[in-house]
Design a protein around this motif. Structure first.
Motif, mmCIF file in Angstrom:
data_model
loop_
_atom_site.group_PDB
_atom_site.id
_atom_site.type_symbol
_atom_site.label_atom_id
_atom_site.label_comp_id
_atom_site.label_asym_id
_atom_site.label_seq_id
_atom_site.Cartn_x
_atom_site.Cartn_y
_atom_site.Cartn_z
ATOM 1 N N ARG A 161 0.830 -1.217 0.000
ATOM 2 C CA ARG A 161 0.000 0.000 0.000
ATOM 3 C C ARG A 161 0.861 1.262 0.000
ATOM 4 O O ARG A 161 1.888 1.306 0.685
ATOM 5 C CB ARG A 161 -0.892 0.020 1.252
ATOM 6 N N PRO A 162 0.472 2.303 -0.703
ATOM 7 C CA PRO A 162 -0.680 2.436 -1.611
ATOM 8 C C PRO A 162 -0.353 2.073 -3.057
ATOM 9 O O PRO A 162 -1.005 2.555 -3.977
ATOM 10 C CB PRO A 162 -0.991 3.925 -1.497
ATOM 11 N N TYR A 163 0.645 1.205 -3.244
ATOM 12 C CA TYR A 163 1.130 0.920 -4.592
ATOM 13 C C TYR A 163 0.571 -0.394 -5.126
ATOM 14 O O TYR A 163 0.412 -1.377 -4.373
ATOM 15 C CB TYR A 163 2.657 0.840 -4.612
ATOM 16 N N THR B 222 6.524 1.708 -5.424
ATOM 17 C CA THR B 222 7.184 3.004 -5.655
ATOM 18 C C THR B 222 7.017 3.542 -7.079
ATOM 19 O O THR B 222 7.546 4.610 -7.386
ATOM 20 C CB THR B 222 8.688 2.964 -5.298
ATOM 21 N N THR C 198 0.788 3.750 -8.182
ATOM 22 C CA THR C 198 -0.154 3.717 -7.069
ATOM 23 C C THR C 198 -1.496 3.164 -7.528
ATOM 24 O O THR C 198 -1.778 3.057 -8.724
ATOM 25 C CB THR C 198 -0.368 5.116 -6.477
#
Length: 346
Positions: free
Chosen positions: A279-281, A285, A288
């Protein structure tokens, strides 16, 4: 908001496939390792009878995962299938071949044909979860980005290899646990002990691989490692660890349905821990949930369709599993058919 809800649904669908489909793959693993024709006769007999009623329906979860990815997160779908086309293609071929092998090996009249189809079923049951796990490892390590082209590094890195091995080990665990319970249902106490011993061995392998994977992700997938050691991700890691201990305790003695529930808890908690760690991916990195989501209208319709599917399909699947565990879906034997014909004539 709605993108986050759909992302949770996607994660739960992946967990469902890991548990339901994983059980089938695990049965194939034990078919592969059962030994020669005479030595492996009884384990394979149980595998055939236990899998026959439900093996096709478990792939419903895979279709559900693909539909949600394609419709709800088209950017993720494009990136994953561009970078991972080879392992995913091999997994798809394996899924088809294992189904064909399982369906054709029993009616095959020649011994050579039964052996060939059985080998296809067993080998594909080993390779398919490995490639699916390797693809998941490529995502977890952040190697699937917008500019990533298809390359071996995307799915043959340390995290991918360990995810693949974990996928094989967890399927072996689930398969052995469910087969042990099926052995009691089929009144085969020798196979109960046979598969419980193998379940304990697979559980030990899963625990060791999980620790190694956690250590490797510290360097190879640092964002996921941090998520697994903090917050909600850590919570589900702890749940998976407790479920592992509970499963081991239940496998020491005949435990019926509870060992199945505990083993499913191990696998489902591990999958959810991975999802929460990202989270939130969607891809750590670089992508999202909000950036990877489709159009708002598409997400709303997808949410509605998902709700309808849950209302209509989930109860039907649950009923199928319930009937199977009660032995209500056994195929007719020759004796049953002859008895039925005698009744008709009377």
């Amino acid at each position: 908001m709605i993108a986050g809800v759909i992302a949770v649904v996607l994660l739960l669908a992946i967990a469902a496939y890991a548990c339901a489909g994983g059980t089938d793959y695990g049965a194939g693993f034990w078919d592969l390792t059962a030994g020669g024709a005479e030595r492996g006769k009884r384990p394979r007999w149980l595998i055939d009878h236990a899998m026959a009623p439900v093996w096709e329906v478990n792939n419903v979860w895979l279709i559900f995962v693909l539909v949600i990815m394609w419709t709800g997160f088209p950017v993720l779908f494009q990136q994953v299938f561009t970078a991972m086309w080879l392992p995913l293609a091999l997994a798809a071929v394996g899924t088809v071949l294992r189904g064909a092998g399982f369906a054709l090996r029993k009616p095959a009249r020649r011994l050579a044909g039964r052996r060939l189809y059985g080998a296809i079923f067993a080998v594909a049951s080993l390779l398919t979860p490995f490639f699916l796990g390797a693809a998941a490892g490529g995502v977890a390590s952040g190697r699937v980005t917008a500019g990533t082209t298809a390359s071996a590094d995307a799915w043959s890195n340390p995290t991918s290899v360990l995810f693949g091995l974990l996928a094989v080990a967890t399927t072996a665990l689930l398969g052995a646990v469910f087969l042990a319970a099926d052995a009691r249902r089929f009144d085969a106490p020798d196979l109960d002990g046979y598969f419980r011993r193998r379940a304990l061995g697979a559980l030990a392998v899963v625990a060791v691989l999980a620790v190694i994977t956690l250590a490797v992700t510290h360097q190879d997938a640092p964002y996921v490692w941090r998520g697994l050691t903090h917050g909600v991700g850590l919570f589900f890691v702890v749940v998976a660890a407790l479920a592992t201990l509970l499963t081991a305790w239940l496998l020491i003695r005949p435990s019926g349905a509870w060992s199945r529930i505990a083993a499913v808890g191990v696998v489902a908690s591990a999958v959810i821990a991975w999802g929460m760690a990202q989270r939130p991916y969607l891809v750590p990195t670089s992508l999202t949930v909000a950036d990877g989501a489709g159009a708002h209208t598409s997400l709303r319709w997808l949410g509605l369709v998902t709700l309808v599917a849950v209302v209509l399909v989930l109860p039907a699947v649950a009923l199928l599993y319930w009937l199977d565990t009660r032995g209500e879906l056994e195929g007719l034997t020759d004796a049953d058919l002859r008895r039925g014909g005698a009744v008709d004539e009377g």
